[in-house]
Scaffold this motif. Structure first.
Motif, mmCIF file in Angstrom:
data_model
loop_
_atom_site.group_PDB
_atom_site.id
_atom_site.type_symbol
_atom_site.label_atom_id
_atom_site.label_comp_id
_atom_site.label_asym_id
_atom_site.label_seq_id
_atom_site.Cartn_x
_atom_site.Cartn_y
_atom_site.Cartn_z
ATOM 1 N N TYR A 120 1.682 45.948 83.905
ATOM 2 C CA TYR A 120 3.100 46.311 83.819
ATOM 3 C C TYR A 120 3.940 45.531 84.829
ATOM 4 C CZ TYR A 120 7.354 49.060 83.858
ATOM 5 O OH TYR A 120 8.669 49.439 83.815
ATOM 6 N N LEU A 121 3.404 45.321 86.022
ATOM 7 C CA LEU A 121 4.150 44.611 87.066
ATOM 8 C C LEU A 121 4.140 43.097 86.907
ATOM 9 C CD1 LEU A 121 2.984 46.613 90.202
ATOM 10 C CD2 LEU A 121 5.203 46.758 89.051
ATOM 11 N N PHE A 122 2.999 42.534 86.476
ATOM 12 C CA PHE A 122 2.842 41.089 86.460
ATOM 13 C C PHE A 122 3.108 40.417 85.126
ATOM 14 C CE2 PHE A 122 -0.120 41.786 90.161
ATOM 15 C CZ PHE A 122 0.700 41.160 91.084
ATOM 16 N N PHE A 123 2.884 41.112 84.028
ATOM 17 C CA PHE A 123 2.944 40.445 82.730
ATOM 18 C C PHE A 123 4.371 40.479 82.190
ATOM 19 C CE2 PHE A 123 2.129 39.396 78.348
ATOM 20 C CZ PHE A 123 1.131 38.448 78.465
ATOM 21 N N SER A 124 5.085 39.384 82.410
ATOM 22 C CA SER A 124 6.474 39.262 81.970
ATOM 23 C C SER A 124 6.546 38.376 80.725
ATOM 24 C CB SER A 124 7.300 38.629 83.090
ATOM 25 O OG SER A 124 6.830 37.310 83.334
ATOM 26 N N GLU A 125 7.703 38.308 80.138
ATOM 27 C CA GLU A 125 7.892 37.421 78.985
ATOM 28 C C GLU A 125 7.732 35.960 79.382
ATOM 29 O OE1 GLU A 125 7.933 37.944 75.676
ATOM 30 O OE2 GLU A 125 7.421 39.963 76.329
ATOM 31 N N SER A 126 8.144 35.595 80.603
ATOM 32 C CA SER A 126 7.956 34.206 81.040
ATOM 33 C C SER A 126 6.470 33.903 81.239
ATOM 34 C CB SER A 126 8.752 33.897 82.307
ATOM 35 O OG SER A 126 8.290 34.660 83.394
ATOM 36 N N MET A 127 5.709 34.879 81.724
ATOM 37 C CA MET A 127 4.262 34.692 81.862
ATOM 38 C C MET A 127 3.631 34.543 80.478
ATOM 39 S SD MET A 127 1.535 37.115 83.808
ATOM 40 C CE MET A 127 -0.162 36.626 84.042
ATOM 41 N N ARG A 128 4.046 35.376 79.530
ATOM 42 C CA ARG A 128 3.535 35.266 78.161
ATOM 43 C C ARG A 128 3.842 33.881 77.592
ATOM 44 N NH1 ARG A 128 2.478 39.195 74.460
ATOM 45 N NH2 ARG A 128 3.772 40.710 75.570
ATOM 46 N N ALA A 129 5.069 33.396 77.817
ATOM 47 C CA ALA A 129 5.466 32.083 77.305
ATOM 48 C C ALA A 129 4.625 30.973 77.927
ATOM 49 C CB ALA A 129 6.950 31.839 77.563
ATOM 50 N N ASN A 130 4.379 31.044 79.230
ATOM 51 C CA ASN A 130 3.567 30.027 79.904
ATOM 52 C C ASN A 130 2.129 30.044 79.411
ATOM 53 O OD1 ASN A 130 5.655 29.035 81.465
ATOM 54 N ND2 ASN A 130 5.246 30.419 83.152
ATOM 55 N N ILE A 131 1.567 31.228 79.261
ATOM 56 C CA ILE A 131 0.190 31.331 78.777
ATOM 57 C C ILE A 131 0.103 30.816 77.345
ATOM 58 C CG2 ILE A 131 -1.646 32.957 78.155
ATOM 59 C CD1 ILE A 131 -0.807 34.573 80.665
ATOM 60 N N THR A 132 1.080 31.169 76.526
ATOM 61 C CA THR A 132 1.099 30.685 75.140
ATOM 62 C C THR A 132 1.152 29.163 75.112
ATOM 63 O OG1 THR A 132 2.157 32.717 74.347
ATOM 64 C CG2 THR A 132 2.345 30.766 72.939
ATOM 65 N N LYS A 133 1.994 28.556 75.946
ATOM 66 C CA LYS A 133 2.062 27.084 76.027
ATOM 67 C C LYS A 133 0.722 26.493 76.448
ATOM 68 C CE LYS A 133 6.821 26.910 77.491
ATOM 69 N NZ LYS A 133 7.715 26.575 78.614
ATOM 70 N N GLY A 134 0.081 27.131 77.413
ATOM 71 C CA GLY A 134 -1.231 26.661 77.864
ATOM 72 C C GLY A 134 -2.265 26.732 76.765
ATOM 73 N N PHE A 135 -2.294 27.853 76.041
ATOM 74 C CA PHE A 135 -3.235 28.006 74.929
ATOM 75 C C PHE A 135 -2.965 26.951 73.864
ATOM 76 C CE2 PHE A 135 -4.757 32.704 75.124
ATOM 77 C CZ PHE A 135 -5.015 32.585 76.464
ATOM 78 N N GLU A 136 -1.692 26.766 73.531
ATOM 79 C CA GLU A 136 -1.341 25.789 72.495
ATOM 80 C C GLU A 136 -1.697 24.364 72.916
ATOM 81 O OE1 GLU A 136 2.760 26.847 71.801
ATOM 82 O OE2 GLU A 136 2.190 28.365 70.297
ATOM 83 N N SER A 137 -1.541 24.050 74.198
ATOM 84 C CA SER A 137 -1.911 22.702 74.659
ATOM 85 C C SER A 137 -3.423 22.509 74.568
ATOM 86 C CB SER A 137 -1.393 22.426 76.074
ATOM 87 O OG SER A 137 -2.065 23.222 77.031
#
Length: 151
Positions: A120-137
Protein backbone atom coordinates in the motif's frame (compact mmCIF):
# COMPACT_ATOMS: atom_id res chain seq x y z
CA UNK A 1 -3.35 -5.34 -0.59
CA UNK A 2 -2.28 -7.16 -3.75
CA UNK A 3 -0.98 -5.39 -6.85
CA UNK A 4 0.18 -6.89 -10.11
CA UNK A 5 1.87 -6.19 -13.42
CA UNK A 6 1.04 -8.36 -16.43
CA UNK A 7 2.57 -8.23 -19.89
CA UNK A 8 2.68 -10.48 -22.92
CA UNK A 9 4.34 -10.65 -26.31
CA UNK A 10 4.05 -12.87 -29.38
CA UNK A 11 7.32 -14.55 -30.36
CA UNK A 12 7.83 -16.11 -33.79
CA UNK A 13 9.59 -19.14 -32.34
CA UNK A 14 8.43 -22.41 -30.80
CA UNK A 15 8.26 -22.71 -26.99
CA UNK A 16 11.40 -24.88 -26.96
CA UNK A 17 13.46 -21.99 -28.33
CA UNK A 18 11.88 -19.41 -26.01
CA UNK A 19 12.40 -21.68 -23.00
CA UNK A 20 16.02 -22.34 -23.90
CA UNK A 21 16.79 -18.61 -24.19
CA UNK A 22 14.83 -17.68 -21.05
CA UNK A 23 16.44 -20.35 -18.90
CA UNK A 24 20.02 -19.72 -20.08
CA UNK A 25 20.90 -17.81 -16.91
CA UNK A 26 24.60 -17.71 -17.78
CA UNK A 27 23.89 -15.55 -20.82
CA UNK A 28 22.21 -12.80 -18.79
CA UNK A 29 25.42 -11.34 -17.34
CA UNK A 30 27.84 -12.77 -19.92
CA UNK A 31 26.04 -11.41 -22.98
CA UNK A 32 24.11 -8.51 -21.41
CA UNK A 33 21.12 -9.17 -23.64
CA UNK A 34 18.50 -8.66 -20.95
CA UNK A 35 17.95 -5.00 -19.98
CA UNK A 36 15.93 -5.90 -16.86
CA UNK A 37 17.42 -9.09 -15.41
CA UNK A 38 21.10 -8.24 -15.44
CA UNK A 39 22.21 -11.41 -13.65
CA UNK A 40 20.51 -14.64 -12.59
CA UNK A 41 22.51 -17.31 -10.78
CA UNK A 42 21.44 -20.60 -9.28
CA UNK A 43 19.62 -23.75 -10.28
CA UNK A 44 16.23 -23.54 -11.97
CA UNK A 45 14.65 -26.24 -9.83
CA UNK A 46 11.75 -26.22 -7.43
CA UNK A 47 12.76 -24.97 -3.99
CA UNK A 48 16.17 -23.64 -5.01
CA UNK A 49 17.33 -20.13 -4.15
CA UNK A 50 18.49 -17.84 -6.94
CA UNK A 51 20.52 -14.64 -6.83
CA UNK A 52 19.05 -12.02 -9.17
CA UNK A 53 20.10 -8.48 -10.14
CA UNK A 54 17.11 -6.49 -11.42
CA UNK A 55 17.13 -3.04 -12.99
CA UNK A 56 13.81 -1.34 -13.73
CA UNK A 57 13.57 2.04 -15.53
CA UNK A 58 13.82 5.00 -13.15
CA UNK A 59 14.76 2.68 -10.27
CA UNK A 60 18.03 1.56 -8.71
CA UNK A 61 19.39 -1.91 -9.36
CA UNK A 62 18.33 -4.40 -6.72
CA UNK A 63 19.83 -7.76 -5.82
CA UNK A 64 17.55 -10.29 -4.20
CA UNK A 65 17.42 -14.01 -3.47
CA UNK A 66 14.06 -15.46 -4.52
CA UNK A 67 13.02 -19.09 -4.20
CA UNK A 68 11.82 -21.07 -7.23
CA UNK A 69 8.15 -21.96 -6.68
CA UNK A 70 7.14 -23.22 -10.14
CA UNK A 71 9.22 -25.23 -12.58
CA UNK A 72 7.25 -26.74 -15.47
CA UNK A 73 9.73 -27.05 -18.37
CA UNK A 74 8.61 -25.50 -21.66
CA UNK A 75 5.55 -24.02 -19.91
CA UNK A 76 6.07 -22.03 -16.72
CA UNK A 77 8.72 -20.78 -14.32
CA UNK A 78 8.20 -18.63 -11.22
CA UNK A 79 9.97 -17.43 -8.12
CA UNK A 80 8.96 -15.71 -4.88
CA UNK A 81 11.04 -12.86 -3.55
CA UNK A 82 10.68 -10.81 -0.41
CA UNK A 83 11.89 -7.58 1.15
CA UNK A 84 13.63 -8.45 4.46
CA UNK A 85 11.06 -11.03 5.67
CA UNK A 86 7.89 -12.67 4.32
CA UNK A 87 4.71 -10.63 4.50
CA UNK A 88 6.34 -7.21 4.33
CA UNK A 89 6.68 -6.75 0.55
CA UNK A 90 6.62 -9.99 -1.41
CA UNK A 91 6.66 -10.58 -5.15
CA UNK A 92 5.86 -13.64 -7.21
CA UNK A 93 7.57 -13.27 -10.59
CA UNK A 94 6.16 -15.55 -13.29
CA UNK A 95 7.04 -16.48 -16.88
CA UNK A 96 4.54 -18.54 -18.87
CA UNK A 97 4.82 -19.88 -22.43
CA UNK A 98 1.75 -20.77 -24.49
CA UNK A 99 2.31 -22.35 -27.90
CA UNK A 100 0.30 -21.43 -30.97
CA UNK A 101 -1.91 -24.08 -32.55
CA UNK A 102 0.85 -25.00 -35.01
CA UNK A 103 3.54 -24.93 -32.30
CA UNK A 104 5.73 -22.50 -34.28
CA UNK A 105 4.93 -19.35 -32.26
CA UNK A 106 4.76 -18.66 -28.54
CA UNK A 107 2.82 -16.18 -26.45
CA UNK A 108 5.19 -15.18 -23.66
CA UNK A 109 3.42 -14.00 -20.50
CA UNK A 110 5.55 -12.11 -17.98
CA UNK A 111 3.96 -11.02 -14.71
CA UNK A 112 4.49 -10.27 -11.05
CA UNK A 113 2.05 -10.14 -8.15
CA UNK A 114 3.00 -8.10 -5.11
CA UNK A 115 1.58 -8.58 -1.62
CA UNK A 116 2.40 -7.65 1.95
CA UNK A 117 2.04 -4.88 4.48
CA UNK A 118 4.12 -2.32 2.56
CA UNK A 119 2.50 -2.74 -0.87
CA UNK A 120 0.00 0.00 0.00
CA UNK A 121 2.83 2.42 0.82
CA UNK A 122 5.30 1.55 -1.94
CA UNK A 123 3.31 0.39 -4.95
CA UNK A 124 2.32 3.54 -6.83
CA UNK A 125 1.12 4.05 -10.38
CA UNK A 126 4.58 5.36 -11.32
CA UNK A 127 6.15 2.20 -9.88
CA UNK A 128 3.66 0.09 -11.86
CA UNK A 129 4.55 2.05 -15.02
CA UNK A 130 8.30 1.59 -14.47
CA UNK A 131 7.95 -2.13 -13.81
CA UNK A 132 5.72 -2.52 -16.87
CA UNK A 133 8.36 -0.74 -19.00
CA UNK A 134 11.04 -3.03 -17.59
CA UNK A 135 9.00 -6.15 -18.32
CA UNK A 136 8.24 -4.95 -21.84
CA UNK A 137 11.91 -4.19 -22.52
CA UNK A 138 12.84 -7.70 -21.38
CA UNK A 139 10.03 -9.19 -23.47
CA UNK A 140 11.26 -7.35 -26.58
CA UNK A 141 14.86 -8.44 -25.94
CA UNK A 142 13.78 -12.06 -25.49
CA UNK A 143 11.68 -11.88 -28.67
CA UNK A 144 14.65 -10.50 -30.62
CA UNK A 145 16.96 -13.15 -29.18
CA UNK A 146 14.54 -15.99 -30.04
CA UNK A 147 13.73 -14.74 -33.53
CA UNK A 148 17.33 -14.08 -34.54
CA UNK A 149 17.89 -17.76 -35.35
CA UNK A 150 21.31 -17.79 -33.66
CA UNK A 151 22.05 -20.75 -31.41
Amino acid sequence: MVASVETEIEVAAPPEVVWKRLMDFGSYAAESWNPMLLRVEGEARLGSTLSVDVKQPEMSMMTFTPVVVTMDPMHEFAWNGKLFFPGLFDGEHRFKLVPSADGQHTTFFHSESFSGLLVYLFFSESMRANITKGFESMNEALKKRCESGNE
